[in-house]
Design an enzyme around this catalytic site. Structure first.
Site, mmCIF file in Angstrom:
data_model
loop_
_atom_site.group_PDB
_atom_site.id
_atom_site.type_symbol
_atom_site.label_atom_id
_atom_site.label_comp_id
_atom_site.label_asym_id
_atom_site.label_seq_id
_atom_site.Cartn_x
_atom_site.Cartn_y
_atom_site.Cartn_z
ATOM 1 N N ASN A 9 -13.542 -11.754 36.487
ATOM 2 C CA ASN A 9 -13.139 -13.155 36.325
ATOM 3 C C ASN A 9 -11.750 -13.124 35.696
ATOM 4 O O ASN A 9 -11.617 -12.851 34.505
ATOM 5 C CB ASN A 9 -14.144 -13.880 35.420
ATOM 6 N N LYS A 11 -9.762 -15.505 35.090
ATOM 7 C CA LYS A 11 -9.434 -16.682 34.264
ATOM 8 C C LYS A 11 -8.023 -17.168 34.606
ATOM 9 O O LYS A 11 -7.587 -17.029 35.741
ATOM 10 C CB LYS A 11 -9.630 -16.361 32.775
ATOM 11 N N HIS A 96 -19.101 -21.628 33.618
ATOM 12 C CA HIS A 96 -18.555 -20.715 32.609
ATOM 13 C C HIS A 96 -18.442 -21.451 31.279
ATOM 14 O O HIS A 96 -18.126 -22.637 31.245
ATOM 15 C CB HIS A 96 -17.181 -20.191 33.048
ATOM 16 N N GLU A 98 -16.254 -21.505 29.136
ATOM 17 C CA GLU A 98 -14.940 -22.130 28.903
ATOM 18 C C GLU A 98 -14.845 -23.473 29.623
ATOM 19 O O GLU A 98 -14.189 -24.392 29.143
ATOM 20 C CB GLU A 98 -13.833 -21.158 29.345
ATOM 21 N N GLY A 174 -14.394 -12.310 25.010
ATOM 22 C CA GLY A 174 -13.019 -12.144 24.545
ATOM 23 C C GLY A 174 -12.898 -11.796 23.069
ATOM 24 O O GLY A 174 -11.815 -11.860 22.506
ATOM 25 N N SER A 214 -17.014 -9.056 26.658
ATOM 26 C CA SER A 214 -16.405 -7.826 26.145
ATOM 27 C C SER A 214 -17.004 -6.563 26.765
ATOM 28 O O SER A 214 -17.180 -5.546 26.092
ATOM 29 C CB SER A 214 -16.492 -7.772 24.609
#
Ligand code: 13P
Length: 251
Positions: A9, A11, A96, A98, A174, A214
């Site tokens: 992904n 992003k 997601h 986010e 992240g 991560s």
């Protein structure tokens, strides 16, 4: 046997030229090798058609990172599932954290998106996962269960069978703080139980459940060794062909 999948992904990273170059590198790295998993990259909308033109779709799947909750019309700035499909992409990441956190995407919105993705023959990679507070106060199983039920449980068993799930604990995204393999396995096994109760053992056994947060070449093999972890959804480490392939090769 359910599919093993490693999906990147990207992003909101890479401009068009950088993105095409990265896709070419991943595509090159897959030449002449047969990984033990499917490999997918999910890229910004602007990159989809150009990336599709440079990859071998038999070896590398292509997806968008989102799509609209409406079919078409006066929704300035939105990109529909049918537009995504017309680029050659066959996957779409939906839900997601986010998108949920920064763009207010609710289960009701996500239900619409999932339906439109399926209508357009896109495979949804549907993300679920708790925030740190929910991990710490012990409500994380309930949170994940509700996310799945609210957005997906009106699907027929046949349609549900087209969904890929990605468990991404928000506290691990992240942050460099990966869930342990036991934490991932515990949640993935729980998710499979919910699916079995709703759709039966066969559907539950066939559903791929990816882990995200991560995930790196150094921890992927340990995570992927767990029986209910069917691969990974990779953010930061998918932005370099070497580290992404390191995770692919962890299978
Ligand atoms: P990181 O791998 O950068 O933690 O991101 C995970 C993720 O959000 C993938 O969708």
């Amino acid at each position: 046997m359910r599919k093993k999948i490693v999906a990147g992904n990207w992003k909101m990273n890479t401009n068009l030229q950088e993105g095409v170059a990265l896709a070419e590198k991943v595509n090159e790295a897959l030449k002449g090798v047969t990984p033990n998993c499917d490999v997918v990259i999910a890229v910004p909308f602007t990159h989809l058609a150009s990336v599709n033109a440079v990859i071998d779709s038999a070896k590398l799947g292509l997806g968008a990172e989102n799509c609209a909750d409406k079919k078409s019309g006066a929704y300035t700035g939105e990109v529909s599932a049918s537009m995504v499909a017309s680029t050659g992409a066959t996957y779409v990441i939906l839900g997601h954290s986010e998108r949920r956190q920064y763009y207010g995407e609710t289960s009701a919105i996500l239900k619409e998106k999932v339906g439109l993705a399926l209508e357009n023959n896109l495979t949804p990679i549907f993300c679920i996962g708790e925030v740190l507070e929910e991990r710490e106060n012990g409500t994380y199983f309930d949170v994940v269960k509700a996310q799945i039920e609210e957005a997906l449980f009106e699907l027929s068993a046949e349609d549900f069978g087209k969904i890929i799930l990605a468990y991404e604990p928000v506290w691990a995204i992240g942050t460099g703080k990966t869930a342990t393999d036991d934490q991932a396995e515990e949640m993935h096994a729980f998710i499979r139980e919910i699916l079995a109760a709703k759709y039966g053992e066969a559907v539950a056994e066939e559903t791929s459940i990816l882990y995200g947060g991560s995930c790196k070449p150094s921890n992927a093999a340990q995570l992927f060794a767990k029986p209910n972890v069917d691969g990974g959804l990779i953010g930061g480490a998918s932005l370099e062909a070497e580290s992404f392939m390191g995770i692919v090769n962890a299978f």
